[in-house]
Every structure is written in structure tokens, then in C-alpha cells.
Design a protein around this motif. Structure first.
Motif, PDB file in Angstrom:
ATOM      1  N   UNK A   1       0.826  -1.211   0.000  1.00  0.00           N
ATOM      2  CA  UNK A   1       0.000   0.000   0.000  1.00  0.00           C
ATOM      3  C   UNK A   1       0.863   1.266   0.000  1.00  0.00           C
ATOM      4  N   UNK A   2       2.023   1.220   0.660  1.00  0.00           N
ATOM      5  CA  UNK A   2       2.885   2.407   0.683  1.00  0.00           C
ATOM      6  C   UNK A   2       3.496   2.710  -0.684  1.00  0.00           C
ATOM      7  N   UNK A   3       3.818   1.657  -1.426  1.00  0.00           N
ATOM      8  CA  UNK A   3       4.552   1.848  -2.677  1.00  0.00           C
ATOM      9  C   UNK A   3       3.715   1.555  -3.921  1.00  0.00           C
ATOM     10  N   UNK A   4       2.479   1.121  -3.715  1.00  0.00           N
ATOM     11  CA  UNK A   4       1.631   0.770  -4.854  1.00  0.00           C
ATOM     12  C   UNK A   4       2.289  -0.281  -5.742  1.00  0.00           C
ATOM     13  N   UNK A   5       2.787  -1.346  -5.109  1.00  0.00           N
ATOM     14  CA  UNK A   5       3.348  -2.470  -5.853  1.00  0.00           C
ATOM     15  C   UNK A   5       2.577  -3.737  -5.474  1.00  0.00           C
TER      16      UNK A   5
ATOM     17  N   UNK B   1      12.578  -6.132  -0.406  1.00  0.00           N
ATOM     18  CA  UNK B   1      12.919  -6.031  -1.824  1.00  0.00           C
ATOM     19  C   UNK B   1      11.673  -6.167  -2.682  1.00  0.00           C
ATOM     20  N   UNK B   2      11.594  -5.373  -3.717  1.00  0.00           N
ATOM     21  CA  UNK B   2      10.501  -5.486  -4.690  1.00  0.00           C
ATOM     22  C   UNK B   2      10.918  -4.807  -5.995  1.00  0.00           C
ATOM     23  N   UNK B   3      10.212  -5.107  -7.084  1.00  0.00           N
ATOM     24  CA  UNK B   3      10.620  -4.532  -8.371  1.00  0.00           C
ATOM     25  C   UNK B   3      10.421  -3.017  -8.418  1.00  0.00           C
ATOM     26  N   UNK B   4      11.317  -2.343  -9.131  1.00  0.00           N
ATOM     27  CA  UNK B   4      11.126  -0.918  -9.414  1.00  0.00           C
ATOM     28  C   UNK B   4       9.949  -0.772 -10.385  1.00  0.00           C
ATOM     29  N   UNK B   5       9.247   0.352 -10.341  1.00  0.00           N
ATOM     30  CA  UNK B   5       8.147   0.524 -11.301  1.00  0.00           C
ATOM     31  C   UNK B   5       8.651   0.650 -12.733  1.00  0.00           C
TER      32      UNK B   5
END
Lengths: 453, 112
Positions: free
Chosen positions: B57-61, B80-84
Motif C-alpha cells: 500500500x505504501x509503494x503501490x506495488x 525487496x521489490x521490483x522498481x516501477x
């Protein structure tokens, strides 16, 4: 076995290389590349560290290596490991050898830009596989429009060059660890110790406390290794080394290399003395299939940029709505001149100091800043002329657009440079997140030897 | 009373030693949250505040693209998560990803 590591161009203290010369080193290793700062290096649009900065480090390390009679091993030459980067470093090594009278010695240049036909064949044979994280299609068309592609090599080409008696190895794109793992693997150290030491070594003195650009001293034993910075102003602690394992790695417990995976999940970090850390417990799993990661870039268009700053409270108090109205006016003018062609130009206006300056995820709204705001306008278009035209419209509209209730013609913004619109030429984008299967690790590289006299 | 002026909660920026973000390759972003010692790290884990749902929710991922790892020897949390979009692509605002830890700083934790 002992070695030292550094990053070419980032530098290290002169005192550290003096200390290193008194050690019983097997080689000096250095990484010179990174992909994390964007596609421009691989595209050939410059490097992180300039020629004089790289040359200064090459000169000091070549001199130390030659005076000690040990190999100097450098990977990802020129910042990206392109063929041009290898040739650039080779030219500097030749010049330094002549000026400092360091010849004769044997140089191995290892090139890792794959043959395009062979790469197309990998696609056709389905010997190309996507990596996790982000899905990107990669086809023969992508290969055709790539401005540059490199394959990321493992230890095998380095080992081949060492076996051929190379004194200086200048490699194209390599995994950071391969540079430092090659000689230990060749000398029969356990792959777990060789690869984990290399993984820790790759950032040089950045793992120390305080983190600094320094030489890192690595010492391998059969079942563990130790690390310490050479500058006595810094030290390695179990925490500083463990913490650095997290840096720029999505998962600090598993590191995939071309020939296998380093499992660092059960690693122990212990203080060997007040500035040296002992590390043990990693495992290395050999892969059934050798793979090389690809890195590639293609042109994304021409870019032009402009800047403007505001500290007028009347304007800043209605910034979100003012920007919306200004943007609408810009889009209208661009459409009037360029018609459908306007859609080919992508204009981004960032408001630093007003919420969304560096917001990558688009989550921060434009806010009303207390003191000032800085606008960066950037346009990417199929031609430089269109990019500059749109950037000029954006800049010209933005600097004259009044806050509501004000009328008349005036300049609302300050800007720091003249001319106000700057052309940045062709910019590139990454276009591949895949590995290729390779039967022989030497198949996808070319090694050339030369005797520097 | 904590730095935020709130008597019942404390913020991540006050609990952590430091928080940083950076690309892990051109396609992934990774955020490291370091604590003074294992106790503070465990306290944040036990609070259940830092979850894939929260990060999503913070990063919309996408929630299933988020990996949260407890790195025991560093008493740290890694997210860790993908860059937009890939580093340096058209529209990128933070090529190395160095400023993307900021949304986490004001996450609130109950004071014990």
C-alpha cells in the motif's frame, strides 16, 4: 592465499598500497563496473569515473603488482565491461607501462560482448531464460535494436588467462565476485570459501567501519576467510561486514553465479581481532547448467531538459492547481504546433521541494512548499529537435504563467543556466533481464593476449 | 513522549539506526532497515507492522512481488521489490533508488 581488492576510480589511500606491498599477496583484484547507476555507461555515453581517476588507480595498482610480481586482475573494465571499456583500460595500461618503465609483461584482454548471430540462435533454440523480478520480452528484434549487449562472465575466462601466464587481466563484464574468486578456485580452495570471500571483497573498504574507499585485505584458509581494511583509521567488525552483505543485493543469503549459487544463509561473522573479521559457513551449490546473464541497452530517444525555481509565496500557495493549469497550457501549445506528433514527445515535470521530486512510485502528490520549489522539465522524443522544441515550450510557458488573480506579462521563475534548455543527446534503456545457457564458459568470450614491451 | 510528540507510538526513524534504499540491479529496489541490536529488530518484526500488505500500500506495488527478509547477523530487515520502471528509463526520478526508503520512516510502532 591473500589478496587485496579495490574499485577502479573510487581510489584508495597511498599509505594502504604501501602496507599492501609488505604483504604476501597472490594477486591484486579490482572491480571497475556497475549497472546500478543506469544504462548510460553500457550505451557508451560516459563512465562513473573519468579517465584521470581510473588512470591514477591503474597506475598505482599496476606499479604495485609489477613490483611484487603478482597478477593484476580487473573486471568490468570501463564501467560497463563493454569491448570499448576493455580497450580503453588496455590503452591506459600500455601508456602507464611506458611512462613508468614497468614492461615487459603479458596482458590478457577478455571481451564479453556476444556474437549477435550466436545470440539470435540462443533465442531460436530457447536457450534464453527470463530472470525473476520483472518480466520483459526479449526477442531477435530486441537484439537487433540493442546498442550494446554484454554477457556477464564467471571465473573460467580469468582462470584460462591466468593459466596462460597473464600478468594483467583486463576483463569485460564479469560478476563482481568472479574477479576475486578466479585464482582461489584455480588454486583449489573450496568454492564456498573462494566465492564467499570474493562476494565480501568486491566493494573493497566499503565494508569497513567507517566505510571508505580503501584497499581491503582478504586472507583465505581452507574452511574460512578473514577481511580487514588496510587503512588503520578503519576496521572491520562482524556487524559492518554482515551489514554490507545487504548492500545492493535483493537477497543477501543467495548469490547466483554463472556456475552455481552461493548460499550464505548460515554464515558466521566473528571478530578475529579488533579490526579483522573471520567469516565461515557459506555453501556453494554447483548448477547443472552454466548460464551467463545478459545486460543490454537500446535507444529510448533524444532528451532535452530545463529548470526553473520559485520562491514567490503567492504562486507557491496554489502550486498544485497552478501547475495543473500551466501543464494544460503547455500541452495545448505543443499540440497546436506538432499535431499528432506531440504524442511522441514525453514531457515530465518534477517538482523538487514540493513532494514528488524523487518519488519513483508516483505516491507523493504535489504539495504547497513552505519556502521554495525547484522544477525539472525533461522531454524525451524521437528527434533532438522535437525534444528541444517541447522543452522550450514547457520552459517558456512555466516561467511566464501567472498565479490566479495576477495579470500582465512577467517572469515568475528563476533559472540558473543559459541557454535554459539543455540537450542531452540519445538516452538509453535497459532491455533485457535474461540468462543464456552456455555449454563451455569460454564459448561466449574472446581472449586476446599481448606482450607489453 | 517520543520525537513525534505522540505518547503512545514511536516511529521507525526513531527505532532504527539507519534506513537506506538502493537498486539491486536495474530492475529491483531493496530497502535495508538496521537496528542497534537484535532486540529492537525483533520488536519491529513482532509488531506486525512491516508486512507485504503494508509495503504494497505504501509503494503501490503488487503484494506477491515483495520479499521481506530478517538478516539475523546484521540485526536488519531487508525489503525487496521490483522498481516501477528500470533504472534510468524514460520517466525515472531516482536512477540508483537512493531516496525510496523515505515512505517507511514514519511508520508507527506501539511504545512498550
Amino acid at each position: 592465499m591473500e589478496y587485496i581488492s579495490f574499485f577502479v576510480g573510487a581510489g584508495f589511500p597511498d599509505e594502504s598500497i604501501a602496507v599492501a606491498r609488505r604483504l604476501n599477496l597472490a594477486f591484486i583484484g579490482a572491480d571497475a563496473g556497475t549497472i546500478d547507476v543506469g544504462p548510460y555507461q553500457l550505451a557508451g555515453n560516459g563512465t562513473i569515473f573519468s579517465g584521470p581517476l581510473c588512470r591514477y588507480d591503474l597506475k598505482r595498482s599496476l606499479w604495485a603488482a609489477r613490483s611484487m610480481g603478482i597478477p593484476l586482475i580487473i573486471g568490468s573494465c570501463g564501467g560497463s565491461g563493454s569491448d570499448a571499456g576493455v580497450d580503453w583500460f588496455a590503452g591506459m595500461i600500455r601508456d602507464i607501462a611506458r611512462e613508468e618503465r614497468l614492461a615487459p609483461f603479458k596482458v590478457a584482454r577478455i571481451y564479453s560482448e556476444p556474437d549477435r548471430d550466436a545470440l539470435r540462435q540462443k533465442v531460436r533454440d530457447q536457450r534464453l531464460h527470463p530472470l525473476s523480478g520483472v518480466e520483459m520480452p526479449y526477442t531477435e528484434e530486441h537484439i537487433a535494436r540493442s546498442s550494446r549487449i554484454v554477457g556477464v562472465m564467471g571465473v573460467e575466462p580469468f582462470i584460462a588467462a591466468l593459466k596462460s601466464g597473464a600478468d594483467v587481466i583486463l576483463a569485460g563484464r564479469a560478476t563482481d565476485s568472479a574477479i576475486f574468486a578466479a585464482m582461489p578456485v584455480a588454486r583449489g580452495y573450496s568454492p564456498a570459501v573462494a566465492w564467499h570471500a570474493a562476494k565480501v571483497a568486491e566493494c573493497g573498504g566499503a565494508i569497513a567501519d567507517p566505510a571508505r574507499n580503501d584497499l581491503l585485505h582478504v586472507r583465505l584458509e581452507q574452511d574460512h576467510f578473514t577481511v580487514a581494511p588496510l587503512s588503520h583509521e578503519a576496521r572491520c567488525t562482524p556487524w559492518s561486514v554482515a551489514a554490507h552483505q545487504l548492500y545492493e543485493n535483493a537477497d543477501p543469503t543467495r548469490f547466483v553465479e554463472p556456475g552455481g549459487t552461493l548460499d550464505a544463509s548460515g554464515v558466521a561473522f566473528e571478530a578475529a581481532d579488533e579490526r579483522t573479521v573471520k567469516i565461515s559457513g557459506a555453501r556453494f551449490e554447483h548448477a547443472a547448467q552454466y548460464t551467463m546473464k545478459l545486460e543490454g541497452v537500446e535507444p529510448a530517444g533524444y532528451q532535452s531538459i530545463a529548470m526553473a525555481s520559485y520562491n514567490d509565496p503567492v504562486l507557491l500557495e496554489e502550486l498544485p492547481v497552478w501547475l495543473q493549469r500551466t501543464r494544460a497550457e503547455i500541452d495545448k501549445k505543443v499540440a497546436r504546433v506538432f499535431g499528432d506528433g506531440a504524442t511522441q514527445a514525453k514531457l515530465t515535470i518534477r517538482t523538487y521541494g514540493a513532494g514528488n521530486g524523487s518519488d519513483l512510485f508516483g505516491q507523493s502528490p504535489i504539495a504547497m512548499p513552505g519556502s521554495d520549489a525547484f522544477f525539472l522539465m525533461d522531454v524525451v522524443a524521437p528527434t533532438q529537435e522535437l525534444a528541444t522544441s517541447v522543452a522550450t515550450v514547457a520552459w517558456h510557458t512555466l516561467i511566464h504563467f501567472p498565479p490566479s488573480g495576477w495579470s500582465g506579462s512577467f517572469v515568475t521563475a528563476a533559472w540558473p543556466f543559459n541557454p535554459p534548455v539543455m540537450e542531452r543527446g540519445v538516452i538509453h534503456r535497459f532491455n533485457v533481464n535474461h540468462v543464456i545457457e552456455v555449454d563451455d564458459p569460454l564459448d561466449a568470450v574472446r581472449i586476446e593476449y599481448e606482450d607489453v614491451q | 513522549m517520543n520525537a513525534a510528540g505522540n505518547a503512545s507510538t514511536t516511529r521507525l526513524r526513531d527505532l532504527a539506526v539507519f534506513v537506506r534504499s538502493k537498486n539491486a540491479g536495474p530492475f529491483m529496489l531493496t530497502i535495508d532497515v538496521f537496528f542497534e541490536g537484535p532486540a529492537d529488530c525483533q520488536r519491529v518484526i513482532d509488531s506486525g507492522v512491516i508486512t507485504p500488505q503494508k509495503i504494497a500500500s505504501l509503494y503501490a506495488v503488487a503484494q506477491d512481488s515483495i520479499k521481506i527478509i530478517h538478516v539475523v547477523p546484521a540485526h536488519a530487515l531487508k525489503i525487496s521489490f521490483p522498481r516501477p520502471l528500470p533504472a534510468g528509463d524514460v520517466g525515472d526520478s531516482d536512477v540508483a533508488g537512493g531516496q525510496q526508503f523515505v515512505p517507511l520512516l514514519n511508520l508507527e510502532f506501539a511504545v512498550r
